[in-house]
Design an enzyme around this catalytic site. Structure first.
Site, mmCIF file in Angstrom:
data_model
loop_
_atom_site.group_PDB
_atom_site.id
_atom_site.type_symbol
_atom_site.label_atom_id
_atom_site.label_comp_id
_atom_site.label_asym_id
_atom_site.label_seq_id
_atom_site.Cartn_x
_atom_site.Cartn_y
_atom_site.Cartn_z
ATOM 1 N N TYR A 210 0.840 -1.198 0.000
ATOM 2 C CA TYR A 210 0.000 0.000 0.000
ATOM 3 C C TYR A 210 0.879 1.253 0.000
ATOM 4 C CZ TYR A 210 -2.800 3.747 2.143
ATOM 5 O OH TYR A 210 -3.393 4.954 2.437
HETATM 6 N N1 LIG Z 1 -9.322 7.121 5.972
HETATM 7 C C1 LIG Z 1 -8.098 7.480 6.353
HETATM 8 O O1 LIG Z 1 -7.796 7.630 7.575
HETATM 9 C C2 LIG Z 1 -7.036 7.711 5.325
HETATM 10 C C3 LIG Z 1 -7.344 7.742 3.967
HETATM 11 N N2 LIG Z 1 -6.330 7.956 3.060
HETATM 12 C C4 LIG Z 1 -6.644 8.044 1.638
HETATM 13 O O2 LIG Z 1 -7.753 8.906 1.442
HETATM 14 C C5 LIG Z 1 -8.573 8.404 0.356
HETATM 15 C C6 LIG Z 1 -9.990 8.177 0.851
HETATM 16 O O3 LIG Z 1 -9.923 7.324 1.995
HETATM 17 P P1 LIG Z 1 -11.216 6.501 2.454
HETATM 18 O O4 LIG Z 1 -12.446 7.216 2.092
HETATM 19 O O5 LIG Z 1 -10.981 6.094 3.875
HETATM 20 O O6 LIG Z 1 -11.094 5.211 1.509
HETATM 21 P P2 LIG Z 1 -12.048 3.936 1.445
HETATM 22 O O7 LIG Z 1 -11.144 2.736 1.480
HETATM 23 O O8 LIG Z 1 -13.134 4.043 2.440
HETATM 24 O O9 LIG Z 1 -12.696 4.070 -0.013
HETATM 25 C C7 LIG Z 1 -11.910 3.846 -1.131
HETATM 26 C C8 LIG Z 1 -12.812 3.862 -2.349
HETATM 27 O O10 LIG Z 1 -12.029 3.469 -3.472
HETATM 28 C C9 LIG Z 1 -12.768 2.498 -4.217
HETATM 29 N N3 LIG Z 1 -11.876 1.539 -4.872
HETATM 30 C C10 LIG Z 1 -10.899 0.804 -4.297
HETATM 31 N N4 LIG Z 1 -10.320 0.005 -5.216
HETATM 32 C C11 LIG Z 1 -10.958 0.248 -6.401
HETATM 33 C C12 LIG Z 1 -10.829 -0.266 -7.712
HETATM 34 N N5 LIG Z 1 -9.915 -1.194 -8.012
HETATM 35 N N6 LIG Z 1 -11.658 0.203 -8.666
HETATM 36 C C13 LIG Z 1 -12.586 1.142 -8.385
HETATM 37 N N7 LIG Z 1 -12.766 1.678 -7.161
HETATM 38 C C14 LIG Z 1 -11.959 1.225 -6.180
HETATM 39 C C15 LIG Z 1 -13.620 1.768 -3.192
HETATM 40 O O11 LIG Z 1 -14.711 1.191 -3.863
HETATM 41 P P3 LIG Z 1 -15.605 0.052 -3.157
HETATM 42 O O12 LIG Z 1 -16.575 0.814 -2.309
HETATM 43 O O13 LIG Z 1 -16.223 -0.684 -4.305
HETATM 44 O O14 LIG Z 1 -14.662 -0.824 -2.356
HETATM 45 C C16 LIG Z 1 -13.985 2.881 -2.240
HETATM 46 O O15 LIG Z 1 -15.168 3.521 -2.646
HETATM 47 C C17 LIG Z 1 -7.882 7.124 -0.116
HETATM 48 O O16 LIG Z 1 -7.032 7.404 -1.214
HETATM 49 C C18 LIG Z 1 -7.059 6.712 1.086
HETATM 50 O O17 LIG Z 1 -5.935 5.899 0.741
HETATM 51 C C19 LIG Z 1 -5.014 8.072 3.428
HETATM 52 C C20 LIG Z 1 -4.684 8.046 4.760
HETATM 53 C C21 LIG Z 1 -5.686 7.916 5.792
HETATM 54 N N1 LIG Z 2 -8.192 3.390 0.985
HETATM 55 C C1 LIG Z 2 -7.977 3.609 2.290
HETATM 56 N N2 LIG Z 2 -6.770 4.046 2.708
HETATM 57 C C2 LIG Z 2 -6.557 4.215 4.041
HETATM 58 C C3 LIG Z 2 -7.559 3.969 4.973
HETATM 59 C C4 LIG Z 2 -8.833 3.526 4.495
HETATM 60 O O1 LIG Z 2 -9.777 3.287 5.274
HETATM 61 N N3 LIG Z 2 -8.985 3.361 3.162
HETATM 62 N N4 LIG Z 2 -7.366 4.131 6.302
HETATM 63 C C5 LIG Z 2 -6.141 4.405 6.747
HETATM 64 C C6 LIG Z 2 -5.941 4.264 8.223
HETATM 65 O O2 LIG Z 2 -7.102 4.546 8.916
HETATM 66 C C7 LIG Z 2 -4.810 5.022 8.817
HETATM 67 O O3 LIG Z 2 -4.849 6.356 8.411
HETATM 68 C C8 LIG Z 2 -4.858 4.995 10.335
HETATM 69 O O4 LIG Z 2 -3.725 5.663 10.783
HETATM 70 C C9 LIG Z 2 -4.998 4.698 5.859
HETATM 71 N N5 LIG Z 2 -5.348 4.610 4.478
#
Ligand SMILES: NC(=O)C1=CN([C@@H]2O[C@H](COP(=O)(O)OP(=O)(O)OC[C@H]3O[C@@H](n4cnc5c(N)ncnc54)[C@H](OP(=O)(O)O)[C@@H]3O)[C@@H](O)[C@H]2O)C=CC1
Ligand SMILES: Nc1nc2c(c(=O)[nH]1)N=C([C@H](O)[C@@H](O)CO)CN2
Length: 241
Positions: free
Chosen positions: A152
């Site tokens: 990741y």
């Molecule tokens: N939440 C956090 O604390 C953190 C988030 N981030 C980043 O912020 C962004 C948003 O996070 P968050 O909302 O938590 O993410 P989520 O994991 O909740 O959502 C990710 C979305 O991406 C979609 N997705 C994943 N793989 C594919 C694929 N192969 N094709 C099409 N769609 C896909 C998922 O679709 P489906 O619903 O079908 O699975 C989902 O809707 C991300 O880039 C994440 O890495 C970074 C650090 C921390």
């Molecule tokens: N695609 C996602 N990326 C990440 C997620 C997630 O829920 N979906 N969550 C995190 C963790 O919560 C992390 O930030 C906790 O410290 C990171 N990326």
């Protein structure tokens, strides 16, 4: 408030941060094309709020090109592109399973942002003097990885590097920036002690929320003199680790 701006396209808008960003852009009167993979109530709500929808997987070139074609079917012009779609799970212990996962992570975190940005560049070319925007959502882990999530982190680092290449290539008409979220939300598999440790490492002592990411997106898009930036939105977590 209606807008004469071309639509913004955001990937991964079916839930959580992506859905929030799409909802807030619409509420601010900006036209949105929302990509999703899995149908959710939030997708229905985005459609009701006026979003144009594109459904598809970003697993391979064919799927990414299909999504691109669907976007082009909605509009000839875009004012922005937000690469939010992402997969997040611990790296599997089995090497074969990890290899399969690697292909998925590489596709959604690197191939999709690369191809979507490249293929949609003509649509992003600005009309008038306001530059268009590309925003890559990476992670503070891109700079300081955790081995448990090595694949990741590596592919998020690759995405972050792509942001810098695109900033160099697409200026001055298109600004390209990256946002590095920290602990914005926790997954179901985050145990209480892990959550507590993460927040203890966070200078502000609390988790963030999707609104913090939305405000960072707007801050980058609404500033006409920022490109090639990498903006942590992490409550200071990266300094506390
Ligand atoms: N939440 C956090 O604390 C953190 C988030 N981030 C980043 O912020 C962004 C948003 O996070 P968050 O909302 O938590 O993410 P989520 O994991 O909740 O959502 C990710 C979305 O991406 C979609 N997705 C994943 N793989 C594919 C694929 N192969 N094709 C099409 N769609 C896909 C998922 O679709 P489906 O619903 O079908 O699975 C989902 O809707 C991300 O880039 C994440 O890495 C970074 C650090 C921390
Ligand atoms: N695609 C996602 N990326 C990440 C997620 C997630 O829920 N979906 N969550 C995190 C963790 O919560 C992390 O930030 C906790 O410290 C990171 N990326």
């Amino acid at each position: 408030m209606s807008s004469d701006r071309a639509p913004l396209f955001i990937t991964g808008a079916g839930r959580n941060v992506g859905a929030h960003i799409a909802r807030r852009l619409l509420a601010d009167g900006l036209p949105v094309i929302a990509h999703y993979r899995t149908a959710t109530d939030e997708v229905d709500a985005l459609a009701a709020a006026g979003a144009m929808l594109v459904r598809g997987s970003l697993d391979d070139e064919a799927g990414i090109r299909a999504v691109t074609d669907a976007v082009n079917g909605h509009t000839p012009r875009l004012s922005g592109l937000i690469h939010n779609a992402s997969r997040f799970e611990p790296t599997p212990d089995d090497p074969g399973t990890a290899a399969a996962a690697f292909a998925d992570y590489w596709a959604v975190h690197m191939l999709a942002p690369y191809l979507l940005t490249t293929l949609l560049t003509p649509a992003l070319e600005p009309v008038g003097d306001r530059a268009s925007d590309v925003v890559m959502i990476t992670d503070i882990y891109a700079d300081d990885p955790t081995p448990k999530h090595d694949i990741y982190c590596a592919t998020k680092a690759g995405l972050q590097n792509l942001a810098l290449s695109f900033a160099k290539r697409l200026g001055p008409g298109i600004k390209v920036n990256a946002i590095q979220p920290g602990p914005i939300s926790f997954t179901d598999w985050h145990q209480p002690e892990a959550r507590q440790r993460i927040l203890a490492d966070t200078l502000l002592g609390r988790a963030g929320n999707p609104e913090a990411i939305y405000r960072a997106v707007r801050g980058l898009m609404d500033n006409d003199y920022i490109t090639g930036a990498i903006l942590p939105v992490d409550g200071g977590r990266r300094l506390g680790r």
